[in-house]
Write a protein that holds these residues in place. Structure first.
Motif, PDB file in Angstrom:
ATOM      1  N   GLU A 139       0.830  -1.203   0.000  1.00 53.82           N
ATOM      2  CA  GLU A 139       0.000   0.000   0.000  1.00 53.82           C
ATOM      3  C   GLU A 139       0.870   1.260   0.000  1.00 53.82           C
ATOM      4  OE1 GLU A 139      -2.702   2.644   3.026  1.00 53.82           O
ATOM      5  OE2 GLU A 139      -1.881   0.728   3.686  1.00 53.82           O
ATOM      6  N   CYS A 140       1.855   1.291   0.907  1.00 57.38           N
ATOM      7  CA  CYS A 140       2.716   2.476   0.997  1.00 57.38           C
ATOM      8  C   CYS A 140       3.558   2.658  -0.267  1.00 57.38           C
ATOM      9  CB  CYS A 140       3.615   2.370   2.229  1.00 57.38           C
ATOM     10  SG  CYS A 140       2.732   2.528   3.793  1.00 57.38           S
ATOM     11  N   ALA A 141       3.907   1.540  -0.910  1.00 61.90           N
ATOM     12  CA  ALA A 141       4.663   1.661  -2.167  1.00 61.90           C
ATOM     13  C   ALA A 141       3.821   2.342  -3.234  1.00 61.90           C
ATOM     14  CB  ALA A 141       5.124   0.283  -2.637  1.00 61.90           C
TER      15      ALA A 141
ATOM     16  N   LEU B 197      10.555   3.007  -2.953  1.00 61.48           N
ATOM     17  CA  LEU B 197      11.427   2.453  -1.897  1.00 61.48           C
ATOM     18  C   LEU B 197      11.074   3.033  -0.533  1.00 61.48           C
ATOM     19  CD1 LEU B 197      13.858   0.718  -1.139  1.00 61.48           C
ATOM     20  CD2 LEU B 197      15.325   2.708  -1.641  1.00 61.48           C
ATOM     21  N   PHE B 198      10.780   4.328  -0.504  1.00 61.95           N
ATOM     22  CA  PHE B 198      10.381   4.955   0.765  1.00 61.95           C
ATOM     23  C   PHE B 198       9.097   4.332   1.302  1.00 61.95           C
ATOM     24  CE2 PHE B 198       7.933   8.328   2.917  1.00 61.95           C
ATOM     25  CZ  PHE B 198       8.773   8.557   3.997  1.00 61.95           C
ATOM     26  N   GLY B 199       8.137   4.087   0.392  1.00 59.13           N
ATOM     27  CA  GLY B 199       6.892   3.468   0.820  1.00 59.13           C
ATOM     28  C   GLY B 199       7.085   2.050   1.316  1.00 59.13           C
TER      29      GLY B 199
ATOM     30  N   VAL C  98       6.096   6.393  12.969  1.00 58.36           N
ATOM     31  CA  VAL C  98       6.310   6.309  11.522  1.00 58.36           C
ATOM     32  C   VAL C  98       5.024   6.644  10.783  1.00 58.36           C
ATOM     33  CG1 VAL C  98       6.865   4.739   9.631  1.00 58.36           C
ATOM     34  CG2 VAL C  98       8.226   4.695  11.720  1.00 58.36           C
ATOM     35  N   ALA C  99       3.897   6.150  11.276  1.00 55.85           N
ATOM     36  CA  ALA C  99       2.610   6.447  10.630  1.00 55.85           C
ATOM     37  C   ALA C  99       2.317   7.936  10.664  1.00 55.85           C
ATOM     38  CB  ALA C  99       1.499   5.663  11.327  1.00 55.85           C
TER      39      ALA C  99
ATOM     40  N   GLU D 241       0.355  11.397   2.610  1.00 53.79           N
ATOM     41  CA  GLU D 241      -0.899  10.704   2.331  1.00 53.79           C
ATOM     42  C   GLU D 241      -0.661   9.210   2.069  1.00 53.79           C
ATOM     43  OE1 GLU D 241      -3.173  12.584  -0.691  1.00 53.79           O
ATOM     44  OE2 GLU D 241      -2.990  14.589   0.162  1.00 53.79           O
ATOM     45  N   MET D 242       0.080   8.596   2.962  1.00 53.77           N
ATOM     46  CA  MET D 242       0.318   7.161   2.863  1.00 53.77           C
ATOM     47  C   MET D 242       0.273   6.557   4.279  1.00 53.77           C
ATOM     48  SD  MET D 242       4.463   6.716   2.395  1.00 53.77           S
ATOM     49  CE  MET D 242       4.495   7.512   0.801  1.00 53.77           C
TER      50      MET D 242
END
Length: 439
Positions: free
Chosen positions: A40-42, A61-63, A83-84, A91-92
């Motif tokens: 999802e974060c990616a 990569l960050f996601g 982290v969240a 917006e991730m």
């Protein structure tokens, strides 16, 4: 806390601890959540890189790195929530924030830390949602909805994203702590029950020992005196059988009477111990209080059916018939006492006379009873054995338990017992029993 090696679960089976996870399914669950969160974060990182105009691989990569932090939720829920919060402006991390808040609220982290991080997450979400709403309103063709619209809708969305996982986590944590408390209490109660069972067994063993001692004492009192008199009469019968046949017949009749009385007393005592006609003994669980109550009931029943102070005169008469010179002196007003006191006083006199038959045959005996205001005293004193003259030797055996039994009886009722030789070469037995009127 990190754990390795083997541990036991709630069912008692041994399982292998995987790092900070206690069970394999926990590993699988957290790994699955981490993969989903990373994916999802990616995707969201790719969109963020597109909006921010920097290389796409860096955003992906960050996601991936940010989303995979969810694997550490049991190890460090604070780090996951931080982290969240940090990736909220991009917006991730919706799944990361949702699961992180739930894990934080359900953990043993202090409430002030949970409240602080929840407020930080709420504020961050509110700011991001407000900016998004403001941008949407600006890009739309509709008329301005008013200044209240964006804050109100942003508050609803922020609360809707933060409050459910927080409340659910608090509920699960409270339920888990309650279950642990109940489990600890159950273990404590189990240990207490085990201790109570051990004490009950000890008290039951003590009650059985006391009951055996009481029965042995009663058997000694009943048998020793009667049989001693029978042996004395038998010795006298042997001595006069050829010289005086009529006296021999009289002594033989006395021996028969003594035997019948002994059998009667034995039957009465053994009747207390029977469970009833045709009733088979069974081994059944008995409450702890019933053990002492049963022994006390048996002792009380035996005392009520046993001899009393009024029978002391007959007891003295039997010794006189056996050739013993006995004087009986009674002082004070004769009255009724409790069955235990009546029987104990009788048994003390009986055992003292029995000892005279055994150890000082033919000696003169003085029996004194004194009825006082709150007690009854008795003293049995015999002269030296040499005063017996030509009394026949019955050669009676002695077990050495008579004085011990008398002392136990008297002390058991809170009385005083003293025995010992006199200056004249005889022997004296004295006892004082505290008592109240039987009615």
């Amino acid at each position: 806390m990190t754990t390795t090696g083997a541990q036991q679960d709630a069912t008692g089976t041994t399982t292998r601890a995987w790092l900070w996870w206690g069970r394999r399914r926990s590993v699988a669950l957290d790994a699955g959540l981490g993969v989903v969160s990373a994916f999802e974060c990616a995707l969201e990182g790719a969109r963020f890189a597109e909006r921010a105009a920097f290389p796409l691989p860096i955003g992906v990569l960050f996601g991936l790195i940010a989303g995979s932090v969810l694997v550490l939720r049991r190890r460090s829920p604070i780090a996951v929530v931080l982290v969240a919060i940090a990736v909220t402006p991009a917006e991730m991390g919706y799944l990361l924030g949702f699961v992180g808040l739930y894990t934080l609220a359900a953990s043993e982290v202090p409430r002030r830390i949970i409240g602080t991080l929840s407020c930080m997450s709420l504020v961050a979400t509110f700011i991001v949602v407000s900016l998004q709403f403001r941008q949407d309103v600006r890009n739309s063709d509709f008329e301005d909805p008013g200044a209240w619209y964006i804050p109100l809708m942003s508050s609803f969305v922020a609360i809707g994203l933060i409050l459910p996982p927080l409340l659910f986590g608090l509920y699960v944590g409270a339920r888990r702590r309650l279950m642990e408390s109940l489990r600890e209490r159950a273990d404590s109660l189990e240990q207490e029950l085990s201790l109570l069972a051990d004490r009950a067994e000890q008290r039951a063993q003590w009650a059985r020992t006391e009951e055996r001692t009481r029965i042995a004492r009663e058997m000694h009192d009943v048998v020793a005196h009667r049989v001693s008199l029978m042996v004395v009469h038998a010795a006298a019968l042997q001595a006069v059988a050829l010289k005086d046949p009529q006296k021999a017949v009289k002594n033989a009749a006395l021996v028969g009477d003594m035997g019948r009385q002994a059998l009667t007393e034995l039957r009465e005592m053994l009747g207390v111990l029977r469970t009833g006609d045709g009733e088979q003994p069974r081994i059944t669980p008995v409450p702890l209080a019933a053990v002492g109550a049963a022994a006390a009931a048996a002792a009380a029943a035996a005392a009520e059916d046993g001899p009393s102070i009024a029978d002391v005169e007959d007891l003295v008469g039997q010794s006189r018939q056996a050739g013993m010179v006995v004087e009986l002196a009674v002082q004070g007003e004769v009255r009724a006492y409790t069955p235990e006191v009546e029987q104990t006083a009788y048994r003390v006199v009986q055992e003292a006379l029995t000892n005279v038959h055994k150890h000082a045959a033919g000696a003169k005996v003085m029996v004194r009873l004194a009825h006082r205001a709150a007690e009854i005293a008795m003293q049995i004193e015999n002269g030296a054995p040499e005063a017996a003259g030509s009394a026949p030797d019955a050669d009676l055996p002695s077990g050495g338990n008579g004085l011990i039994g008398m002392r136990e009886r008297v002390l058991g009722l809170g009385g005083v017992f003293v025995s010992g030789p006199t200056d004249a070469g005889g022997f004296r037995v004295s006892a004082v029993l505290p008592c109240g009127s039987a009615g």
